[in-house]
Motif scaffolding. Sequence first.
Motif, PDB file in Angstrom:
ATOM      1  N   PRO A 181       0.789  -1.134  -0.146  1.00  0.00           N
ATOM      2  CA  PRO A 181       0.232   0.234  -0.323  1.00  0.00           C
ATOM      3  C   PRO A 181       1.214   1.359   0.075  1.00  0.00           C
ATOM      4  N   GLY A 182      -0.017   2.438  -0.778  1.00  0.00           N
ATOM      5  CA  GLY A 182       1.026   3.293  -0.858  1.00  0.00           C
ATOM      6  C   GLY A 182       0.383   4.423  -1.270  1.00  0.00           C
ATOM      7  N   ILE A 183      -0.078   5.588  -1.670  1.00  0.00           N
ATOM      8  CA  ILE A 183      -0.355   6.487  -2.843  1.00  0.00           C
ATOM      9  C   ILE A 183       0.548   7.630  -3.203  1.00  0.00           C
ATOM     10  N   PRO A 184       1.042   7.119  -4.387  1.00  0.00           N
ATOM     11  CA  PRO A 184       1.662   8.881  -4.904  1.00  0.00           C
ATOM     12  C   PRO A 184       1.165   9.708  -4.933  1.00  0.00           C
ATOM     13  N   ARG A 185       1.806  11.104  -4.767  1.00  0.00           N
ATOM     14  CA  ARG A 185       0.930  12.050  -5.117  1.00  0.00           C
ATOM     15  C   ARG A 185       0.486  12.351  -6.164  1.00  0.00           C
ATOM     16  N   GLY A 186      -1.102  12.446  -6.357  1.00  0.00           N
ATOM     17  CA  GLY A 186      -2.446  12.522  -7.465  1.00  0.00           C
ATOM     18  C   GLY A 186      -2.838  11.716  -7.714  1.00  0.00           C
ATOM     19  N   SER A 187      -2.652  10.787  -6.497  1.00  0.00           N
ATOM     20  CA  SER A 187      -3.305   9.220  -7.311  1.00  0.00           C
ATOM     21  C   SER A 187      -4.670   9.319  -6.443  1.00  0.00           C
ATOM     22  N   LEU A 188      -4.896   9.975  -5.467  1.00  0.00           N
ATOM     23  CA  LEU A 188      -5.828  10.052  -4.411  1.00  0.00           C
ATOM     24  C   LEU A 188      -7.231   9.362  -5.383  1.00  0.00           C
ATOM     25  N   TYR A 189      -7.113   9.673  -5.920  1.00  0.00           N
ATOM     26  CA  TYR A 189      -8.662  10.005  -7.058  1.00  0.00           C
ATOM     27  C   TYR A 189      -9.082   8.417  -7.810  1.00  0.00           C
ATOM     28  N   LEU A 190      -7.476   8.194  -7.961  1.00  0.00           N
ATOM     29  CA  LEU A 190      -7.812   7.384  -8.525  1.00  0.00           C
ATOM     30  C   LEU A 190      -8.540   5.858  -8.143  1.00  0.00           C
ATOM     31  N   VAL A 191      -7.354   5.953  -6.359  1.00  0.00           N
ATOM     32  CA  VAL A 191      -8.074   5.200  -5.421  1.00  0.00           C
ATOM     33  C   VAL A 191      -9.182   5.536  -5.498  1.00  0.00           C
ATOM     34  N   THR A 192      -9.949   6.022  -5.004  1.00  0.00           N
ATOM     35  CA  THR A 192     -11.335   6.152  -4.697  1.00  0.00           C
ATOM     36  C   THR A 192     -12.464   6.179  -5.794  1.00  0.00           C
ATOM     37  N   GLY A 193     -11.428   5.701  -6.941  1.00  0.00           N
ATOM     38  CA  GLY A 193     -12.185   5.251  -8.169  1.00  0.00           C
ATOM     39  C   GLY A 193     -11.860   3.441  -8.006  1.00  0.00           C
ATOM     40  N   LEU A 194     -10.936   3.374  -8.091  1.00  0.00           N
ATOM     41  CA  LEU A 194     -10.376   1.842  -8.519  1.00  0.00           C
ATOM     42  C   LEU A 194     -11.497   0.822  -7.536  1.00  0.00           C
ATOM     43  N   VAL A 195     -11.635   1.745  -6.499  1.00  0.00           N
ATOM     44  CA  VAL A 195     -12.345   0.705  -4.922  1.00  0.00           C
ATOM     45  C   VAL A 195     -14.675   0.936  -5.245  1.00  0.00           C
ATOM     46  N   GLY A 196     -14.175   2.295  -5.769  1.00  0.00           N
ATOM     47  CA  GLY A 196     -15.874   2.905  -6.570  1.00  0.00           C
ATOM     48  C   GLY A 196     -16.573   1.968  -7.606  1.00  0.00           C
ATOM     49  N   THR A 197     -15.476   1.890  -8.344  1.00  0.00           N
ATOM     50  CA  THR A 197     -15.808   1.072  -9.437  1.00  0.00           C
ATOM     51  C   THR A 197     -16.075  -0.541  -9.348  1.00  0.00           C
ATOM     52  N   THR A 198     -15.491  -0.670  -8.334  1.00  0.00           N
ATOM     53  CA  THR A 198     -15.199  -2.698  -7.431  1.00  0.00           C
ATOM     54  C   THR A 198     -17.157  -3.044  -6.484  1.00  0.00           C
ATOM     55  N   VAL A 199     -16.397  -1.880  -5.486  1.00  0.00           N
ATOM     56  CA  VAL A 199     -17.410  -2.109  -4.467  1.00  0.00           C
ATOM     57  C   VAL A 199     -19.425  -1.624  -5.403  1.00  0.00           C
ATOM     58  N   VAL A 200     -19.897  -2.126  -5.340  1.00  0.00           N
ATOM     59  CA  VAL A 200     -20.614  -1.252  -6.340  1.00  0.00           C
ATOM     60  C   VAL A 200     -22.065  -1.554  -5.874  1.00  0.00           C
ATOM     61  N   GLY A 201     -23.079  -0.663  -4.785  1.00  0.00           N
ATOM     62  CA  GLY A 201     -24.123  -0.871  -4.690  1.00  0.00           C
ATOM     63  C   GLY A 201     -25.142  -1.477  -4.827  1.00  0.00           C
ATOM     64  N   TYR A 202     -25.535  -1.750  -6.400  1.00  0.00           N
ATOM     65  CA  TYR A 202     -26.205  -2.146  -7.405  1.00  0.00           C
ATOM     66  C   TYR A 202     -26.296  -3.789  -7.258  1.00  0.00           C
ATOM     67  N   ASN A 203     -25.163  -3.773  -7.175  1.00  0.00           N
ATOM     68  CA  ASN A 203     -24.384  -5.489  -6.887  1.00  0.00           C
ATOM     69  C   ASN A 203     -25.382  -6.236  -5.544  1.00  0.00           C
ATOM     70  N   LEU A 204     -25.538  -5.654  -4.657  1.00  0.00           N
ATOM     71  CA  LEU A 204     -25.511  -5.923  -3.345  1.00  0.00           C
ATOM     72  C   LEU A 204     -27.516  -6.130  -3.891  1.00  0.00           C
ATOM     73  N   PHE A 205     -27.373  -5.922  -4.056  1.00  0.00           N
ATOM     74  CA  PHE A 205     -29.396  -6.094  -4.577  1.00  0.00           C
ATOM     75  C   PHE A 205     -29.452  -7.141  -6.148  1.00  0.00           C
ATOM     76  N   LEU A 206     -28.823  -7.306  -6.993  1.00  0.00           N
ATOM     77  CA  LEU A 206     -28.253  -8.266  -7.433  1.00  0.00           C
ATOM     78  C   LEU A 206     -28.477  -9.212  -7.112  1.00  0.00           C
TER      79      LEU A 206
END
Length: 404
Positions: A181-206
């Motif tokens: 684990p490590g967060i290079p400068r300027g990469s936080l938005y991509l960390v958020t994006g990678l988690v957000g596109t994998t842990v998906v709310g509607y999949n819990l319903f599906l």
Amino acid sequence: MGTAVIERLKSIGPGAMVAAAFIGPGTVTTASVTGASFGYALAWTIAFSIVATIVLQEMSARLGLVTGKGLGEGLRDRFDSDVAQWVSIALVISAIGVGTAAYEAGNILGGAAGLEVITGVSSNVWGPVMGVIAGALLWTGKYEYIEKTLVGLVIVMAVSFVLDAILIGPDWGALATGFVPGIPRGSLYLVTGLVGTTVVGYNLFLHASSVSDRWSGPAGLAECRTDTVLSIAIGGLITIAVLVTAAAAFPNGTSIENVGRMAEQLEPLAGTYAKWLFSVGIFAAGFTSATTAPLAGAYATAGALGWDDDLTSTRFRAVWGTILLVGIVFSGLGYSPVRVIVFAQVANGVLLPIVAIFLIYVMNDDDTLGDHTNGTWSNVLGAIVTLVVVWLGIRTLLSIAGVV
């Protein structure tokens, strides 16, 4: 031993639908941008996302299998207050119903972009064709047909993207380091994006709704867990393969604006096969998400409103049909519904933490689950994942507000 493994592999089904849903054009794009921008440095984020997804999806599937109810029904039934019930219904329909409709055009156009690279025919032509085919598949009302098609396309994605990553030739040492684990400068938005596109709310319903179409009651829990862990792990492998392909192919800091164009950019680096494999993978990713998003939206909406979730019922078909139609129209026009997607992001960012907290709560309810409540480790892991998705939800709201 071999026979037991084969039997377990045959159990793959609803979990593969979850993988098919989260490995869409958005995930392919985010992983590609991450690999091109920061190399292998954020591979750990994908690993974390997969563990988080397995934790939440296992709970959701267990809830559906033991109670025989979907997550939408569970949310509605757990509140005694009419106000709380209607708020929960509004959140589900907003984030899941409207959200899946907003993303549907991107799913269809993403898959069509892969076909455009292969055939030379515009994605605006392929988009509506893909949408109609997805609609025909859903219209059959045969869960087993839908499941087998999506399982097959997940296999296509895995083969396509993994072979592409091998053809490109990754730096195995750098990849191994990327899991630290490590967060290079300027990469936080991509960390958020990678988690957000994998842990998906509607999949819990599906997932909560689809497991009951495959298994009956708690007796199916062992096979259900195998299906969940294996399928989602394969989804993670696919995402890592996409990141590896971009990281190996491009110098750090390369800008990728169109994932369809990335397939063409691979040709001079690794040959025509690399371009075709990536294009086939993009198509499979788009088609699977274009099929599962309307299905998830219909399950969630039907559950929240107390409707019949039979795949052949008129109201169920009306919900997924509306979601799919929105995607087909926008894909044909080549229009991206940015404002609606922004709303969907906000709604999903709010809903996911609420659903995660609700899951932890209900999975500890003896009256609902009896002997199948969470153990200590499930609660600890669930709490960690919930804190992360709460952080993501706050970041989403702040991002939309222009604060971060």
